[in-house]
Design an enzyme around this catalytic site. Sequence first.
Site, PDB file in Angstrom:
ATOM      1  N   ARG A 126       0.859  -1.196   0.000  1.00  0.00           N
ATOM      2  CA  ARG A 126       0.000   0.000   0.000  1.00  0.00           C
ATOM      3  C   ARG A 126       0.891   1.241   0.000  1.00  0.00           C
ATOM      4  O   ARG A 126       0.613   2.235  -0.665  1.00  0.00           O
ATOM      5  CB  ARG A 126      -0.947   0.013   1.211  1.00  0.00           C
ATOM      6  CG  ARG A 126      -1.696   1.338   1.321  1.00  0.00           C
ATOM      7  CD  ARG A 126      -2.913   1.367   2.235  1.00  0.00           C
ATOM      8  NE  ARG A 126      -2.910   0.428   3.315  1.00  0.00           N
ATOM      9  CZ  ARG A 126      -2.192   0.560   4.453  1.00  0.00           C
ATOM     10  NH1 ARG A 126      -1.418   1.615   4.635  1.00  0.00           N
ATOM     11  NH2 ARG A 126      -2.251  -0.365   5.380  1.00  0.00           N
TER      12      ARG A 126
ATOM     13  N   TYR B 117     -16.460  17.203 -15.052  1.00  0.00           N
ATOM     14  CA  TYR B 117     -16.737  15.765 -15.127  1.00  0.00           C
ATOM     15  C   TYR B 117     -17.767  15.409 -14.047  1.00  0.00           C
ATOM     16  O   TYR B 117     -17.603  15.800 -12.878  1.00  0.00           O
ATOM     17  CB  TYR B 117     -15.437  14.984 -14.917  1.00  0.00           C
ATOM     18  CG  TYR B 117     -15.640  13.497 -14.909  1.00  0.00           C
ATOM     19  CD1 TYR B 117     -15.937  12.804 -16.078  1.00  0.00           C
ATOM     20  CD2 TYR B 117     -15.580  12.761 -13.725  1.00  0.00           C
ATOM     21  CE1 TYR B 117     -16.152  11.429 -16.067  1.00  0.00           C
ATOM     22  CE2 TYR B 117     -15.786  11.397 -13.710  1.00  0.00           C
ATOM     23  CZ  TYR B 117     -16.080  10.735 -14.883  1.00  0.00           C
ATOM     24  OH  TYR B 117     -16.292   9.387 -14.870  1.00  0.00           O
TER      25      TYR B 117
ATOM     26  N   ASP C  84      -7.243  19.237 -13.830  1.00  0.00           N
ATOM     27  CA  ASP C  84      -7.561  17.904 -14.355  1.00  0.00           C
ATOM     28  C   ASP C  84      -7.138  17.904 -15.828  1.00  0.00           C
ATOM     29  O   ASP C  84      -7.764  18.542 -16.668  1.00  0.00           O
ATOM     30  CB  ASP C  84      -9.069  17.644 -14.195  1.00  0.00           C
ATOM     31  CG  ASP C  84      -9.490  16.263 -14.698  1.00  0.00           C
ATOM     32  OD1 ASP C  84      -8.765  15.678 -15.524  1.00  0.00           O
ATOM     33  OD2 ASP C  84     -10.561  15.793 -14.279  1.00  0.00           O
TER      34      ASP C  84
ATOM     35  N   LYS D  67      -8.008   6.972 -19.190  1.00  0.00           N
ATOM     36  CA  LYS D  67      -8.301   7.507 -20.515  1.00  0.00           C
ATOM     37  C   LYS D  67      -7.045   7.468 -21.390  1.00  0.00           C
ATOM     38  O   LYS D  67      -6.553   6.406 -21.695  1.00  0.00           O
ATOM     39  CB  LYS D  67      -8.893   8.916 -20.368  1.00  0.00           C
ATOM     40  CG  LYS D  67      -9.954   9.031 -19.242  1.00  0.00           C
ATOM     41  CD  LYS D  67     -11.231   8.256 -19.497  1.00  0.00           C
ATOM     42  CE  LYS D  67     -12.142   8.126 -18.279  1.00  0.00           C
ATOM     43  NZ  LYS D  67     -12.503   9.356 -17.610  1.00  0.00           N
TER      44      LYS D  67
END
Length: 379
Positions: free
Chosen positions: A46, A98, A170, A195
């Site tokens: 982690r 978004y 972003d 993306k």
Amino acid sequence: MKFNTKTIHGGQSHDKAYGAVMPPIYQTSTYAQSTPGGHKGYEYSRTHNPTRHALENAFASIENGSYGLAFASGLAAIDAVIKLLQPGDEVISTNDLYGGTYRLFTKIFEGFGVKFHFIGMENADNIDRYVNQNTKLIWVETPTNPMMNIIDIKAVSRVAKKHNLLLAVDNTFATPYLQRPIDLGADIVMHSATKYLGGHSDVVMGALVVNDKSLAERLYFIQNASGAVCGPQDSFLVLRGIKTLHVRMQRHCENGKVIANWLSKHPKIEKVYWPGFEDHPNHAVAKAQMADFGGMLSFTTKGNNYAEAIKIVERLKIFTLAESLGGVESLAGHPASMTHASIPKEEREKTGVVDSLIRLSVGIEDVDDLIEDLSQAIE
Ligand SMILES: *Cc1c(COP(=O)(O)O)cnc(C)c1O
């Protein structure tokens, strides 16, 4: 190192054990210690994992930042940024946002006492009147989804610096191939690596890149403490994707341009939203801050008929009707019934999401085939 070299080599070194050219997929949760604390830099996956680490170095390199962080999704990356804040803090965000980001801000973080202002930032002077002593962060998306509005990152960063605010961008739609927000004054760059960075529609992942050491340390702390990290297999896939980002983006842009121009001359098309057109309201800003205009575009049909738009997207054969964007294959979406269906009709129409609006993520197939497909679907 220039960008087209950084996508392949940026932040990378060959595997120390056997010289593997690609970083091995370290599919492990933990690492052997010779004595308590006696480890080779990795204790628990982690916190750190060598495959993820190689990817995080690549993220930092292509965005011209110093520190990269990889997350389980784009939204997990945004979640980490907002966790820098405290109850009572305020955020000023672009309004054409978004949908998942809007949902995270309003349905999760407003409940924890963070206040959000959603405003138009096409004119950066608009921002000033929303700043008060509680304001901590400006959140920008450019180009916006699905209306392809362009925000001047440099102008917004001047406002952020004047008031000592963090600026996060972003950069999912543009990718660092087209624009590098840190060079334009941003403090944090965020990606849905799902993306274009991944590029093959086979992974869900998020990224952050920053330059400032203390900001990076705070974000690494949140990444480890909250734990929304990505696995080694996905890290490997996105690292592999980044190696072809520049060649894919070049073709996305070329195909996008041809299709935008073809659509704009089609008798059944009302309007095409693409920042490469000279009559786009922020074309000059797009030209200055982006290397090209990308493979995302939206259009409306004459008569603005909901049922006709649905028929068009159903008839497409090479374009796949699907959520998401940025993969090698072309995708089409109908925002009014898909991504923006939960927004009341009057609300969505205010931002331009009318019944006939169709959004395309133009892929890297042969553009003649794409045009033939659009042509038979629109006729
Ligand atoms: C997809 C997307 C996100 C969310 O990313 P996930 O990887 O789906 O969590 C955020 N911003 C933009 C612009 C996106 O397209």
